[in-house]
Design an enzyme around this catalytic site. Sequence first.
Site, mmCIF file in Angstrom:
data_model
loop_
_atom_site.group_PDB
_atom_site.id
_atom_site.type_symbol
_atom_site.label_atom_id
_atom_site.label_comp_id
_atom_site.label_asym_id
_atom_site.label_seq_id
_atom_site.Cartn_x
_atom_site.Cartn_y
_atom_site.Cartn_z
ATOM 1 N N HIS A 1 0.909 -1.197 -0.052
ATOM 2 C CA HIS A 1 -0.016 0.039 -0.159
ATOM 3 C C HIS A 1 0.812 1.309 0.012
ATOM 4 O O HIS A 1 0.322 2.399 0.018
ATOM 5 C CB HIS A 1 -1.111 0.013 1.037
ATOM 6 C CG HIS A 1 -2.166 -0.794 1.058
ATOM 7 N ND1 HIS A 1 -3.275 -0.383 0.619
ATOM 8 C CD2 HIS A 1 -2.307 -2.134 1.555
ATOM 9 C CE1 HIS A 1 -4.132 -1.431 0.651
ATOM 10 N NE2 HIS A 1 -3.443 -2.513 1.350
ATOM 11 N N LYS B 1 -9.539 13.523 4.305
ATOM 12 C CA LYS B 1 -8.606 12.435 4.196
ATOM 13 C C LYS B 1 -7.771 12.649 5.300
ATOM 14 O O LYS B 1 -7.656 13.689 5.812
ATOM 15 C CB LYS B 1 -7.985 12.210 3.074
ATOM 16 C CG LYS B 1 -7.524 13.629 2.570
ATOM 17 C CD LYS B 1 -6.794 13.265 0.952
ATOM 18 C CE LYS B 1 -7.842 13.101 -0.048
ATOM 19 N NZ LYS B 1 -7.483 12.193 -0.888
ATOM 20 N N ARG B 2 -7.220 11.496 5.681
ATOM 21 C CA ARG B 2 -6.082 11.737 6.920
ATOM 22 C C ARG B 2 -5.243 12.920 6.573
ATOM 23 O O ARG B 2 -5.060 13.336 5.163
ATOM 24 C CB ARG B 2 -5.243 10.297 6.952
ATOM 25 C CG ARG B 2 -5.766 9.400 7.801
ATOM 26 C CD ARG B 2 -4.957 8.172 7.758
ATOM 27 N NE ARG B 2 -4.450 7.788 6.116
ATOM 28 C CZ ARG B 2 -3.292 7.643 5.834
ATOM 29 N NH1 ARG B 2 -2.129 7.960 6.620
ATOM 30 N NH2 ARG B 2 -3.042 7.252 4.553
ATOM 31 N N LYS C 1 -0.561 14.362 1.031
ATOM 32 C CA LYS C 1 -1.852 14.508 0.673
ATOM 33 C C LYS C 1 -2.127 16.235 0.479
ATOM 34 O O LYS C 1 -3.022 16.434 -0.396
ATOM 35 C CB LYS C 1 -2.770 14.112 1.608
ATOM 36 C CG LYS C 1 -2.845 12.527 1.796
ATOM 37 C CD LYS C 1 -3.980 11.894 2.579
ATOM 38 C CE LYS C 1 -3.915 10.433 2.945
ATOM 39 N NZ LYS C 1 -4.799 9.811 1.853
ATOM 40 N N THR D 1 -9.032 6.136 -2.573
ATOM 41 C CA THR D 1 -10.589 5.424 -2.736
ATOM 42 C C THR D 1 -11.477 6.635 -2.566
ATOM 43 O O THR D 1 -12.761 6.537 -3.198
ATOM 44 C CB THR D 1 -10.659 4.312 -1.991
ATOM 45 O OG1 THR D 1 -10.654 4.576 -0.612
ATOM 46 C CG2 THR D 1 -9.929 3.116 -2.256
ATOM 47 N N LYS E 1 -15.157 7.581 -4.580
ATOM 48 C CA LYS E 1 -16.443 7.872 -3.784
ATOM 49 C C LYS E 1 -17.047 9.141 -4.418
ATOM 50 O O LYS E 1 -18.216 9.176 -4.777
ATOM 51 C CB LYS E 1 -16.324 7.659 -2.435
ATOM 52 C CG LYS E 1 -15.639 6.575 -1.662
ATOM 53 C CD LYS E 1 -15.225 6.907 -0.170
ATOM 54 C CE LYS E 1 -14.384 5.752 0.172
ATOM 55 N NZ LYS E 1 -13.762 6.044 1.627
HETATM 56 C C1 LIG Z 1 -12.477 6.445 1.902
HETATM 57 C C2 LIG Z 1 -11.993 6.696 2.994
HETATM 58 C C3 LIG Z 1 -10.830 7.140 3.181
HETATM 59 C C4 LIG Z 1 -9.713 7.232 2.207
HETATM 60 O O1 LIG Z 1 -9.831 8.462 1.707
HETATM 61 P P1 LIG Z 1 -8.561 8.902 0.707
HETATM 62 O O2 LIG Z 1 -9.145 10.135 0.051
HETATM 63 O O3 LIG Z 1 -8.585 7.724 -0.538
HETATM 64 O O4 LIG Z 1 -7.367 8.956 1.453
HETATM 65 C C5 LIG Z 1 -10.290 7.377 4.545
HETATM 66 N N1 LIG Z 1 -11.333 7.534 5.662
HETATM 67 C C6 LIG Z 1 -12.589 7.501 5.666
HETATM 68 C C7 LIG Z 1 -13.647 7.472 6.594
HETATM 69 C C8 LIG Z 1 -13.091 6.742 4.132
HETATM 70 O O5 LIG Z 1 -14.564 6.739 4.017
#
Ligand SMILES: *Cc1c(COP(=O)(O)O)cnc(C)c1O
Length: 827
Positions: free
Chosen positions: A370, A561-562, A567, A669, A673
């Site tokens: 990853h 996101k984190r 990022k 991911t 979404k």
């Molecule tokens: C989808 C998701 C992530 C991953 O988000 P990225 O933008 O791909 O880093 C992290 N936390 C939650 C709660 C998510 O639903």
Amino acid sequence: MPQKPIVFDAPQPEPRARTVEALKAEILERLTYSVGKDPAVARPHDWLTATILAVRERVIDGWMESSRETWRTGNKRVYYLSLEFLIGRLMRDAFSNIGLMEPVRQALDGLNVDLKELMDLEPDAALGNGGLGRLAACFLESMSTIKIPAYGYGIRYAHGLFRQEMSEGWQVELPEEWLAHGNPWEFERRESSYEIGFGGHVEPVQEPDGSVRHEWHPSEHLNAVAFDTPIVGWRGARVNTLRLWSAQPIDPILLDKFNEGDHIGALAESAKAEAITRVLYPADATPAGQELRLRQEFFFSSASLQDIVRRHLQQFGDLGSLPDKVAIQLNDTHPAISIAEMMRILMDTHGLRWAEAWKLTKGVFSYTNHTLMPEALESWPVALLERLLPRHMQIIYAINAEVLTEARTVAGFNDAQIANVSLIDEGGQRRVRMGQLAFVGSHAINGVSALHTELMKKTVFANLNTLYPDRISNKTNGVTPRRWLLQCNPGLTRLITDRIGPAFQDDIERLADLEAHAEDPNFQAQFAKVKHANKQALAALIKERLNVTVSPDALFDVQIKRIHEYKRQLLNVIEAVAHYSAIRAHPERNWVPRVKVFAGKAAPSYWNAKLIIKLTNDIARVINNDPAVRGLLKVVFLPNYNVSLAETIIPAADLSEQISTAGMEASGTGNMKFALNGALTIGTLDGANVEMREAVGPENMFIFGLTAEEVAEKRSRSEVPRGAIDNSPALKEALEMISSGVFSPDDPNRYRELIGGLYDHDWFMVARDFDTYADAQRQVDTVWADRRRWNAMAIRNTAHMGWFSSDRTIAQYAAEIWNVPTSRGGA
Ligand SMILES: *Cc1c(COP(=O)(O)O)cnc(C)c1O
């Protein structure tokens, strides 16, 4: 120990009825007889528990059936080992997947209880940190949906990931209390518990045939107790099991000590055992923190493997068939110690010879990588492993000897290449590299997007890829469209169903039928109306949580996101400052009103990430309260990002920020979404963005910035970013505003070092990508002003995201890695 054979024609209860009347009666019954509450005085949490218990029985019907079928057919099982499962709430997912959402709503209506209110009470199971954990959760649901017999194995953290609160704009971490009201979804399996050892010594034992067997005598023991949660696939296709391990002491109390008056000492062993499954990601800044983390990894790996081997022997009686009946997927290297543990079980417990054990092990395991970031590649000090897991350290040395011999004799590697593939990092303090261990012990290794897989072959695993060609393959991540469209966005789901029919709900790639409607003004208006309603809901949440008023007519620009430097939330924030400045300087221009939404947690020991949160809040306060801005720009940071918050924010987004430094986000991911829910992406050519661009067409995305190759090249030249800043007046001004304390008058130097880093090395290319990013943002404004064009693009994003379903990803794993059949369609 011999197990009783399974009798398939044992008597079974009648499956539960699924009518509104039956549900209503049973919810009342569960409330009274299981929760023990009189309906007259029951509280919302009691109703929640009673409702889950009633519906759970319908889930159990499918669960028993799925499990019986696997025992009967002898089909291969897939085991997904992951330190994280970010499953979020389970209620809507389960109710919707077994098709009981409406009947339950009506049953509760008849009892004067509001289902929506109950759903909001359910705590998030925050047993994960971010994308990796959420991927595991999407995969579980997809494995049930396409009917793969599967188990998820992980840890039942009593507190999961921390709960984030804000104190004067700073992140504070509090324990998550998701189990405070009990967990009606789980079943404790006291009978499925295994002993886990640590420490001690290894004793060689001479066998009658002259061979030597090794016996590990650990000095510490504790129990791993299983807690099972059923995971229902779409239309109840199959119900699989998420088995989470909880650590418990062998002796809960040392009674002698207790009676001697040492009450704390008598319970110390117990507390130490339970500490293992208290929290996800214990701070690992200290040696004790690091050791706890390794203990967690071994704890759940060992329990899972003992369980897998026990089940296999019970059903098939021999170990030779393991690779035909068992596939174990390692979600990153956290469970990689499983490879040594499998070898130990096969050789030391079951007496297999090395060659046979090694062949079976490689046949069973596969590994998903990853991240390529050097600091994120796991390694453990040899000294720590030797002390905690002495037998595993021996096995790792033996594996390494075999690999290095092959590397020398078969591949003719030179010393540098040997050092690179070695499981032991000999530079400085000797460490075991878990990535190398996972690689050599697996028959298949996969990256999580096309770009990431290519980079993997070129960088960390270049030499291993030469030594073992054809092991690496790509499996681009996906998300489950049930949770991330059907459930979180019922308005859009209804609209799509009205337009192209319901077939897409069972075959998500049928979303492509929307393409034909992208230019239809009537459909565009309906699409925009759904988005507007979702934005109203988010605006209400922002008002409630932050007391900030935002207009749902503004462009909702979202980065959730984190929080991590790669990022690049910082890039977004700096651009917001530059934009703020421009709005003030040019009141005459026709600015597009924007709301910038942020959310995300920072790792507790990651100072710069925490500082970026504070900066976002500092900037938000100034911008939101500046009358000169006239509401044209708002910035909000929503605390405690988790799955449930994502489910509210994503359907309300117009613009999705996917702006990582190219080459650093393995897949992402979140990007999928958002696009699925009709947001347009502003992003770099990183991770799965690259493939999303191919799917939706470059004209339907806002791509900017350096490519992964260009980033690598600039880094290799150690180029100083001075020019990028000097040649960009807007960037220069924004950086000066931040570092001179315009947003932090209480502590003007707060951001000096953070911003200084951009002048100095700018490792993450914030300065060098700034201008193209700002240009892309103005391009976004231009398109937004032409709302018909925007809406057409948004519809096309939704239309072409079907491929990014985790059903597709899992079908690829099944065909190309696990060698198990799949099938679609409800039971
Ligand atoms: C989808 C998701 C992530 C991953 O988000 P990225 O933008 O791909 O880093 C992290 N936390 C939650 C709660 C998510 O639903």
